[in-house]
Write an enzyme that holds these catalytic residues in place. Structure first.
Site, PDB file in Angstrom:
ATOM      1  N   SER A   1       0.855  -1.186   0.000  1.00  0.00           N
ATOM      2  CA  SER A   1       0.000   0.000   0.000  1.00  0.00           C
ATOM      3  C   SER A   1       0.892   1.238   0.000  1.00  0.00           C
ATOM      4  O   SER A   1       2.046   1.177   0.451  1.00  0.00           O
ATOM      5  CB  SER A   1      -0.860  -0.003   1.267  1.00  0.00           C
TER       6      SER A   1
ATOM      7  N   TYR B   1      -2.416  -0.777  10.317  1.00  0.00           N
ATOM      8  CA  TYR B   1      -2.453  -1.113   8.886  1.00  0.00           C
ATOM      9  C   TYR B   1      -1.126  -0.713   8.241  1.00  0.00           C
ATOM     10  O   TYR B   1      -0.482  -1.512   7.548  1.00  0.00           O
ATOM     11  CB  TYR B   1      -3.628  -0.410   8.203  1.00  0.00           C
TER      12      TYR B   1
END
Ligand SMILES: NC(=O)c1ccc[n+]([C@@H]2O[C@H](COP(=O)([O-])OP(=O)(O)OC[C@H]3O[C@@H](n4cnc5c(N)ncnc54)[C@H](OP(=O)(O)O)[C@@H]3O)[C@@H](O)[C@H]2O)c1
Length: 244
Positions: A148, A162
């Site tokens: 990401s 995350y």
């Protein structure tokens, strides 16, 4: 049908929706035999049927990537059935965003289990098969991990765990790259910004024209269809209008 990947055997984790589904469809469209892995078996079977109806080769494996033994068994079965594995796309992931003060510790553990341990389980299980496949006629094998943009920098306080898991897979993949490159296994990381999928279905993009799952799938196909001497190790891709 184009056939850049004819004869290539690929496994995609988290293939029941979003980026993983798009990647599986794109791989099959390029002639690869694709194994779609996730927990929702009904979704996997429907996608497999659809790929087959379009002339592609696909199989479903209902597996939870947090279960190391189940992942190991699945990869042994897949490698037996397909006589090897050339490509692993580590894509399964979840995102739960809360300020640390409000967070449930169980959510943090779940993100570590899926986003980090899931990548470790699948990579460990696939590794001997990728090394063996790289000695075959294609002359290369591929391990791609969907990280990401939050694996590069922390965009906001609620990205805490995350982002931590995505930073961790980035470090792991760089070490894998150093170890496996000399054995002709290309290790690549793709770092998307906002992509319109189930994961972001509650996110208000406002005016932003977010990336589509197919944008990421096309990038993955680009990465694994380079000449065997050419490894694309890291791709950061955001929606053109994304600022954060
Ligand atoms: N959407 C974005 O903006 C964005 C941005 C950057 C990176 N990413 C990354 O892209 C990847 C794919 O996400 P997405 O956006 O396509 O979201 P998605 O549509 O929610 O897809 C997530 C996939 O992961 C699977 N999965 C979740 N937990 C699993 C488990 N324990 N075992 C096996 N499979 C599991 C889900 O399948 P089941 O529920 O059927 O198991 C699903 O197929 C993730 O790694 C995510 O972090 C997404």
């Amino acid at each position: 049908m184009d056939s850049k990947l004819t004869g290539v055997r690929a496994v995609v984790t988290g293939a029941s929706s979003g980026i993983g589904e798009a990647a599986a469809r794109a791989l099959a469209a390029e002639g690869a035999t694709v194994v779609l892995l996730a927990r929702r078996g009904d979704r996997l079977r429907a996608i497999v049927e659809d790929i087959r109806a379009g002339g592609g080769a696909a199989h479903a494996q209902q597996v939870d990537v947090t279960d190391a033994a189940a992942v190991a068994d699945a990869f042994t079965r897949i490698a037996d059935d397909l006589a090897g594995i050339d490509v692993l796309i580590n894509n399964a992931g979840i995102s739960i965003n809360d300020l640390a003060a409000d967070a449930d510790l169980a959510d943090w553990h779940t993100m570590v289990d899926v986003n980090l341990n899931g990548v470790l389980h699948a990579s460990h299980a696939a590794l001997p098969h990728l090394v063996a496949a790289a000695q075959g006629s294609r002359g290369v094998a591929d391990l791609i991990t969907v990280s990401s943009a939050s694996g590069r920098r922390v965009p906001k306080p609620t990205s805490n765990v995350y982002a931590a898991t995505k930073h961790a897979v980035g470090a792991f993949c760089e070490a894998l790259r150093q170890e496996l490159g000399p054995q002709q296994v290309r290790v690549g990381l793709i770092e998307p910004g906002f992509v319109a999928t189930e994961m972001t279905s509650n996110h208000d993009f406002g005016e932003l024209d977010a990336l589509e799952a197919s944008d990421i799938a096309e990038t993955i196909i680009f990465m694994i269809t380079r000449h065997r001497r050419c490894g694309i190790n890291e791709v950061l891709t955001r929606a053109t209008g994304q600022v954060s």
